[in-house]
Design a protein around this motif. Structure first.
Motif, short mmCIF file in Angstrom:
data_model
loop_
_atom_site.label_atom_id
_atom_site.label_comp_id
_atom_site.label_asym_id
_atom_site.label_seq_id
_atom_site.Cartn_x
_atom_site.Cartn_y
_atom_site.Cartn_z
N GLY A 69 0.85 -1.17 0.00
CA GLY A 69 0.00 0.00 0.00
C GLY A 69 0.89 1.23 0.00
O GLY A 69 2.08 1.14 0.33
N LEU A 70 0.34 2.36 -0.36
CA LEU A 70 1.11 3.60 -0.36
C LEU A 70 0.22 4.72 0.13
O LEU A 70 -0.86 4.96 -0.41
CB LEU A 70 1.63 3.91 -1.77
N ILE A 71 0.66 5.36 1.21
CA ILE A 71 -0.03 6.51 1.77
C ILE A 71 0.94 7.68 1.80
O ILE A 71 2.16 7.47 1.77
CB ILE A 71 -0.58 6.22 3.19
N ALA A 72 0.41 8.89 1.84
CA ALA A 72 1.29 10.07 1.81
C ALA A 72 0.75 11.14 2.74
O ALA A 72 -0.45 11.20 3.02
CB ALA A 72 1.39 10.62 0.39
N ARG A 73 1.66 11.98 3.19
CA ARG A 73 1.28 13.16 3.96
C ARG A 73 2.26 14.27 3.62
O ARG A 73 3.34 14.02 3.08
CB ARG A 73 1.21 12.89 5.45
N ARG A 74 1.85 15.48 3.93
CA ARG A 74 2.73 16.62 3.66
C ARG A 74 3.82 16.70 4.72
O ARG A 74 3.54 16.74 5.91
CB ARG A 74 1.94 17.92 3.65
N VAL A 75 5.05 16.72 4.26
CA VAL A 75 6.22 16.90 5.11
C VAL A 75 7.09 17.92 4.39
O VAL A 75 7.42 17.73 3.23
CB VAL A 75 7.00 15.58 5.32
N GLY A 76 7.40 19.01 5.06
CA GLY A 76 8.21 20.05 4.43
C GLY A 76 7.51 20.66 3.23
O GLY A 76 8.16 21.07 2.28
N GLY A 77 6.18 20.68 3.25
CA GLY A 77 5.41 21.29 2.17
C GLY A 77 5.19 20.43 0.95
O GLY A 77 4.53 20.85 0.00
N LEU A 78 5.73 19.19 0.95
CA LEU A 78 5.57 18.30 -0.20
C LEU A 78 4.92 16.98 0.24
O LEU A 78 5.06 16.57 1.39
CB LEU A 78 6.94 18.00 -0.82
N TRP A 79 4.24 16.32 -0.68
CA TRP A 79 3.65 15.02 -0.39
C TRP A 79 4.76 13.98 -0.35
O TRP A 79 5.48 13.79 -1.34
CB TRP A 79 2.61 14.64 -1.44
N ARG A 80 4.91 13.32 0.80
CA ARG A 80 5.91 12.27 1.00
C ARG A 80 5.17 10.97 1.29
O ARG A 80 4.19 10.95 2.03
CB ARG A 80 6.82 12.58 2.18
N GLY A 81 5.64 9.87 0.72
CA GLY A 81 4.92 8.61 0.83
C GLY A 81 5.60 7.56 1.68
O GLY A 81 6.82 7.51 1.79
N VAL A 82 4.75 6.72 2.28
CA VAL A 82 5.18 5.54 3.02
C VAL A 82 4.66 4.32 2.27
O VAL A 82 3.45 4.16 2.11
CB VAL A 82 4.60 5.52 4.46
N LEU A 83 5.57 3.49 1.82
CA LEU A 83 5.22 2.23 1.19
C LEU A 83 5.03 1.21 2.30
O LEU A 83 5.94 0.99 3.10
CB LEU A 83 6.35 1.80 0.25
N ILE A 84 3.84 0.62 2.40
CA ILE A 84 3.51 -0.33 3.48
C ILE A 84 3.55 -1.73 2.91
O ILE A 84 2.75 -2.07 2.03
CB ILE A 84 2.12 -0.04 4.06
N GLU A 85 4.48 -2.56 3.41
CA GLU A 85 4.62 -3.92 2.92
C GLU A 85 4.45 -4.94 4.04
O GLU A 85 4.83 -4.70 5.19
CB GLU A 85 5.98 -4.13 2.26
N PHE A 113 -0.01 10.30 -7.44
CA PHE A 113 1.29 9.68 -7.20
C PHE A 113 1.97 10.47 -6.09
O PHE A 113 1.52 11.54 -5.70
CB PHE A 113 2.16 9.66 -8.46
N CYS A 114 3.10 9.95 -5.59
CA CYS A 114 3.93 10.69 -4.64
C CYS A 114 5.33 10.11 -4.63
O CYS A 114 5.56 9.01 -5.14
CB CYS A 114 3.33 10.65 -3.23
N GLU A 115 6.24 10.86 -4.07
CA GLU A 115 7.59 10.35 -3.84
C GLU A 115 7.53 9.41 -2.65
O GLU A 115 6.87 9.69 -1.64
CB GLU A 115 8.55 11.50 -3.55
N ILE A 116 8.20 8.28 -2.75
CA ILE A 116 8.29 7.32 -1.64
C ILE A 116 9.54 7.65 -0.84
O ILE A 116 10.65 7.60 -1.37
CB ILE A 116 8.34 5.87 -2.16
N THR A 117 9.35 8.01 0.43
CA THR A 117 10.48 8.40 1.27
C THR A 117 10.71 7.47 2.45
O THR A 117 11.66 7.66 3.20
CB THR A 117 10.31 9.85 1.78
N MET A 118 9.82 6.48 2.62
CA MET A 118 9.98 5.54 3.73
C MET A 118 9.28 4.23 3.39
O MET A 118 8.26 4.23 2.71
CB MET A 118 9.39 6.13 5.01
N LEU A 119 9.83 3.14 3.89
CA LEU A 119 9.23 1.82 3.76
C LEU A 119 8.84 1.35 5.15
O LEU A 119 9.67 1.34 6.06
CB LEU A 119 10.24 0.85 3.13
N ALA A 120 7.57 1.01 5.33
CA ALA A 120 7.08 0.46 6.60
C ALA A 120 6.85 -1.03 6.39
O ALA A 120 6.03 -1.42 5.55
CB ALA A 120 5.79 1.15 7.03
N ARG A 121 7.57 -1.85 7.12
CA ARG A 121 7.42 -3.30 7.04
C ARG A 121 6.60 -3.73 8.24
O ARG A 121 6.90 -3.37 9.38
CB ARG A 121 8.79 -3.95 7.04
#
Length: 144
Positions: free
Chosen positions: A6-22, A85-93
């Motif tokens: 899954g991929l969710i995003a939130r604003r961090v530093g004014g930009l949409w940043r994503g967490v890839l959930i695996e 879409f968003c940039e993926i900046t973190m992976l949550a396992r």
């Protein structure tokens, strides 16, 4: 490349940043995404994420047929407002996290992505994702 995630995003530093959930099927990826929506996150993709690299950054989006859909176990597939879409900046396992883990990364398409183990059913899981994103962003001072 398509990842079962899954991929969710939130604003961090004014930009949409994503967490890839695996995690494995039935582990709670969609449940965590659903709860994160109530904590300021936006859905990007559920179940399958198309990932690619552009200009040294990792991005993700839902395959067209799944865009804006979220599986809610016991309810069914429901429409949800989603980002394109968003940039993926973190992976949550999805796994039992260590109390004080060492920093970890995982390579996706040749790029190292900060990795966080998270119990998807902890009440605090969405808040932990938010704080980890802010911490990773500050530590790595993302280029704009």
């Amino acid at each position: 490349m398509i990842r079962h995630a899954g991929l969710i995003a939130r604003r961090v530093g004014g930009l949409w940043r994503g967490v890839l959930i695996e995690g494995p099927s039935g582990a709670g990826k969609s449940d965590l995404a659903l709860r994160a929506l109530d904590h300021g996150f936006r859905l990007v993709a559920d179940d399958r994420v198309q990932v690619w690299v552009d200009a040294g950054r990792l991005y993700g989006r839902a395959p067209e047929v799944l865009h804006g859909l979220l599986e809610v176990r016991g309810v069914g597939v429901t429409p949800v407002a989603a980002l394109a879409f968003c940039e993926i900046t973190m992976l949550a396992r999805l796994a039992a996290p260590e109390r004080m883990p060492d920093s970890a990364t995982e390579a996706i398409l040749g790029l190292d992505v900060p990795l966080l183990s998270v119990d998807p059913f902890e009440t605090s899981a969405p808040a932990k994702l938010s704080r980890a994103m802010e911490s990773f962003d500050a530590a790595h001072k993302r280029r704009i």
